[in-house]
Design a protein around this motif. Structure first.
Motif, PDB file in Angstrom:
ATOM      1  N   LEU A  57      29.959  26.420  44.146  1.00  0.00           N
ATOM      2  CA  LEU A  57      30.318  27.587  45.135  1.00  0.00           C
ATOM      3  C   LEU A  57      29.320  27.634  46.245  1.00  0.00           C
ATOM      4  O   LEU A  57      29.337  28.421  47.004  1.00  0.00           O
ATOM      5  CB  LEU A  57      30.227  28.879  44.173  1.00  0.00           C
ATOM      6  N   LEU A  60      30.492  28.057  50.018  1.00  0.00           N
ATOM      7  CA  LEU A  60      30.745  28.934  50.538  1.00  0.00           C
ATOM      8  C   LEU A  60      30.072  29.502  51.710  1.00  0.00           C
ATOM      9  O   LEU A  60      28.765  29.778  51.844  1.00  0.00           O
ATOM     10  CB  LEU A  60      31.002  30.314  49.760  1.00  0.00           C
ATOM     11  N   ALA A  64      32.145  34.681  53.324  1.00  0.00           N
ATOM     12  CA  ALA A  64      32.884  34.593  51.909  1.00  0.00           C
ATOM     13  C   ALA A  64      31.964  35.046  50.873  1.00  0.00           C
ATOM     14  O   ALA A  64      32.498  35.718  49.925  1.00  0.00           O
ATOM     15  CB  ALA A  64      33.423  33.100  51.705  1.00  0.00           C
ATOM     16  N   TRP A  65      30.853  34.459  50.970  1.00  0.00           N
ATOM     17  CA  TRP A  65      29.766  35.006  49.735  1.00  0.00           C
ATOM     18  C   TRP A  65      29.708  36.705  49.628  1.00  0.00           C
ATOM     19  O   TRP A  65      29.784  37.059  48.456  1.00  0.00           O
ATOM     20  CB  TRP A  65      28.319  34.250  50.079  1.00  0.00           C
ATOM     21  N   HIS A  68      33.001  38.017  48.090  1.00  0.00           N
ATOM     22  CA  HIS A  68      33.192  37.906  46.591  1.00  0.00           C
ATOM     23  C   HIS A  68      32.204  38.520  46.141  1.00  0.00           C
ATOM     24  O   HIS A  68      32.396  39.141  44.920  1.00  0.00           O
ATOM     25  CB  HIS A  68      33.059  36.419  46.521  1.00  0.00           C
ATOM     26  N   PHE A  69      30.796  38.553  46.265  1.00  0.00           N
ATOM     27  CA  PHE A  69      29.786  39.013  45.526  1.00  0.00           C
ATOM     28  C   PHE A  69      29.222  40.349  46.094  1.00  0.00           C
ATOM     29  O   PHE A  69      28.239  40.948  45.555  1.00  0.00           O
ATOM     30  CB  PHE A  69      28.768  38.011  45.560  1.00  0.00           C
ATOM     31  N   PHE A  72      33.447  42.040  45.953  1.00  0.00           N
ATOM     32  CA  PHE A  72      34.088  41.676  44.782  1.00  0.00           C
ATOM     33  C   PHE A  72      35.538  41.235  44.862  1.00  0.00           C
ATOM     34  O   PHE A  72      36.502  41.764  44.010  1.00  0.00           O
ATOM     35  CB  PHE A  72      33.965  42.463  43.395  1.00  0.00           C
ATOM     36  N   GLU A  73      35.881  40.558  45.946  1.00  0.00           N
ATOM     37  CA  GLU A  73      37.319  39.818  46.176  1.00  0.00           C
ATOM     38  C   GLU A  73      37.301  38.798  45.034  1.00  0.00           C
ATOM     39  O   GLU A  73      36.259  37.999  45.035  1.00  0.00           O
ATOM     40  CB  GLU A  73      37.464  39.368  47.668  1.00  0.00           C
ATOM     41  N   PRO A  74      38.391  38.765  44.700  1.00  0.00           N
ATOM     42  CA  PRO A  74      38.694  37.781  43.248  1.00  0.00           C
ATOM     43  C   PRO A  74      38.392  36.389  43.984  1.00  0.00           C
ATOM     44  O   PRO A  74      38.470  35.773  44.832  1.00  0.00           O
ATOM     45  CB  PRO A  74      39.786  37.920  42.758  1.00  0.00           C
ATOM     46  N   LEU A  75      37.302  35.504  42.974  1.00  0.00           N
ATOM     47  CA  LEU A  75      37.238  34.049  43.231  1.00  0.00           C
ATOM     48  C   LEU A  75      38.661  33.502  42.769  1.00  0.00           C
ATOM     49  O   LEU A  75      39.441  34.038  41.891  1.00  0.00           O
ATOM     50  CB  LEU A  75      36.210  33.352  42.401  1.00  0.00           C
ATOM     51  N   GLN A  80      41.306  38.146  37.969  1.00  0.00           N
ATOM     52  CA  GLN A  80      41.491  38.917  39.351  1.00  0.00           C
ATOM     53  C   GLN A  80      41.050  40.453  39.013  1.00  0.00           C
ATOM     54  O   GLN A  80      41.215  41.183  39.956  1.00  0.00           O
ATOM     55  CB  GLN A  80      42.902  38.642  39.590  1.00  0.00           C
ATOM     56  N   ALA A 108      33.621  36.712  36.952  1.00  0.00           N
ATOM     57  CA  ALA A 108      34.510  35.541  36.909  1.00  0.00           C
ATOM     58  C   ALA A 108      33.681  34.680  35.920  1.00  0.00           C
ATOM     59  O   ALA A 108      32.622  34.926  35.283  1.00  0.00           O
ATOM     60  CB  ALA A 108      33.974  34.909  38.356  1.00  0.00           C
TER      61      ALA A 108
END
Length: 465
Positions: A57, A60, A64-65, A68-69, A72-75, A80, A108
């Motif tokens: 990862l 990213l 995008a990082w 996601h973190f 908390f948009e799913p990887l 999901q 995840a």
């Protein structure tokens, strides 16, 4: 619950990013779907690209990082919906059935470069069904402390979770144990699983033998590469005893005090995680405690092996649902010799010497512990000066260290002292160091002291090898 496959990462990453969602094998009795808090801001403060590279990862970009973190948009192709795990636990030896992920969740799962199943779990991501009266948040200072703890432990060869990401979230938090209001953050940790001894205690409390069998099978299959079989519970305990005895030995050689060795804080992979009131002991004081609320010294520096053994006993008690007591007791009796072996290995590794024979190794380690305890010499300075097996002439290493000098003579160095680290000062991480790093962040948003300390710690880790 919905968990449809998502588009994969770009082709150049697809060979290294290996998503999983193995936790779903356990079924909905083991977790609760939750949603992350909607934070006012997401300001990236720390990304661990070294850890990210181990799970594919690191490519990213920052946007995008943070998506996601921080949001908390799913990887792709993994969970999901975040999951708050259910567990119980003994907290300072008092059983508490009202536990579970109260300010975090499993976000995840994926495989690392060694093929191990890894979790990305959170801290400070908002309230869950298990938050009780908590706000589900994390202070930015708490996140900085966890960065420091995990980086230093990794350098010192301790099996530890790694702080993966810290994002400041723009909320003002009130806390009783630090000046308030204070800044907030959400942290992500990369860990070799989040199954705890308390996960098994919950099933024993509920008399859920079928669930216990499923959990035993899950842990053996995904963390130890075995199928359960008729003796699965006993083999699981054997693995956990071996791993936790090793962790206890690593803690002692590192001079580390976790502070809260409750059964809900002991991972069945033997990986240390969840750093609250941790400290590094400055001298070999067995009574030294990390938590101001540990007034009886239950989790004091010198009592950590006993505390971890007690936790392993609670796992054995829970596994009585599936196994007879005699083989479980036989496994528990292996904790002490495994701990002794582990502390010798960890101590010799930190001394930078190659193990020789059992009697000599025992004698050397016993003399080191005795000399440090009697002299009050700084732990970090001693290991810094003695690395490679030769203790310099120094007033701090007088008569109390005569036996150490004698014992070191026949040992060959494991690694030389050519690394630049050995020509400077010891790498320390005292409470004063932590406060000095935090003060400029709090006063003027100056992160340079943290950056410098992390660079020093990583150089230290390279020098130790």
């Amino acid at each position: 619950m919905p968990d449809a496959p998502q588009p994969s990462l770009s082709p150049e990453d697809s060979g290294r990013y290996r998503p999983e969602r193995s936790i779903l094998e356990l079924g909905s009795d083991f977790y609760d779907p939750v949603a992350a808090a909607d934070f006012p801001k997401t300001i990236l403060r720390y990304r661990n690209d070294r850890a990210a590279a181990s799970v594919g990862l690191e490519t990213l970009d920052d946007a995008a990082w943070m998506g996601h973190f921080g949001r908390f948009e799913p990887l792709p192709d993994t969970l999901q919906t975040p999951l708050a795990l259910r567990y119980h636990g003994h907290q300072f030896r008092s059983y508490n059935p009202d536990l579970g992920d109260g300010r975090g969740f499993l976000f995840a799962q994926m495989r690392d470069g060694a093929g191990r199943l890894m979790d990305l779990g959170t801290k400070g991501s908002g309230q869950t069904l298990w938050s009780r009266f908590g706000d589900g948040r994390l202070t930015l200072k708490g996140a900085v402390r966890e960065i420091l703890a995990t980086e230093m432990l990794e350098a010192l060869g301790v099996d530890t979770s790694r702080t993966f990401s810290v994002i400041e979230t723009g909320e003002a938090l009130t806390r009783g144990d630090e000046p308030s209001p204070t800044r907030s953050a959400v942290m992500v940790r990369l860990s070799h699983g989040h199954i705890r001894i308390g996960s098994f205690q919950r099933l024993a409390y509920l008399r859920d033998a079928e669930g216990m069998e499923r959990l035993v099978g899950y842990v053996l299959r995904h963390f130890y590469g075995e199928e359960a079989g008729a003796d699965g519970a006993v083999r699981l305990l054997d693995h956990v005893v071996a791993r936790t005895a090793r962790l206890a030995g690593q803690y002692m050689a590192a001079g580390f005090v976790h502070g809260v060795l409750n059964t809900d804080n002991i991972n069945v992979t033997g990986e240390s995680f969840d750093y609250g009131p941790w400290r590094f002991a400055q001298t070999w004081d067995p009574a030294f405690t990390a938590a101001y609320f540990d007034q009886t010294g239950l989790y004091a520096f010198g009592r950590q092996p006993e505390a971890i053994y007690w936790d392993a006993m609670q796992l054995a008690v829970a596994l009585r649902a599936l196994a007879d007591s005699e083989p479980l007791i036989a496994v528990l009796e292996e904790f002490a010799p495994r701990y002794q072996q582990a502390v010798r290995q960890a101590m010799l590794w930190r001394l930078g010497v190659t193990p020789r024979d059992d009697v000599g190794d025992r004698t050397l380690v016993a003399r080191v512990e005795q000399a440090l305890r009697e002299s009050g010499a700084p732990i970090d300075a001693f290991f810094h000066d003695a690395f490679g097996g030769r203790l310099p002439d120094d007033p701090r290493y007088g008569d109390a260290f005569a036996g150490v000098r004698e014992s070191l003579l026949p040992y060959a160095p494991r690694k030389d002292r050519n690394h630049p680290h050995w020509h400077g000062a010891p790498c320390t991480l005292s409470i004063e160091d932590v406060e000095a790093i935090w003060a400029p962040i709090a006063d003027r948003d100056d992160w340079s002291a943290l950056d410098a300390k992390l660079a020093q710690i990583r150089s230290f880790g390279q020098a130790l090898g």
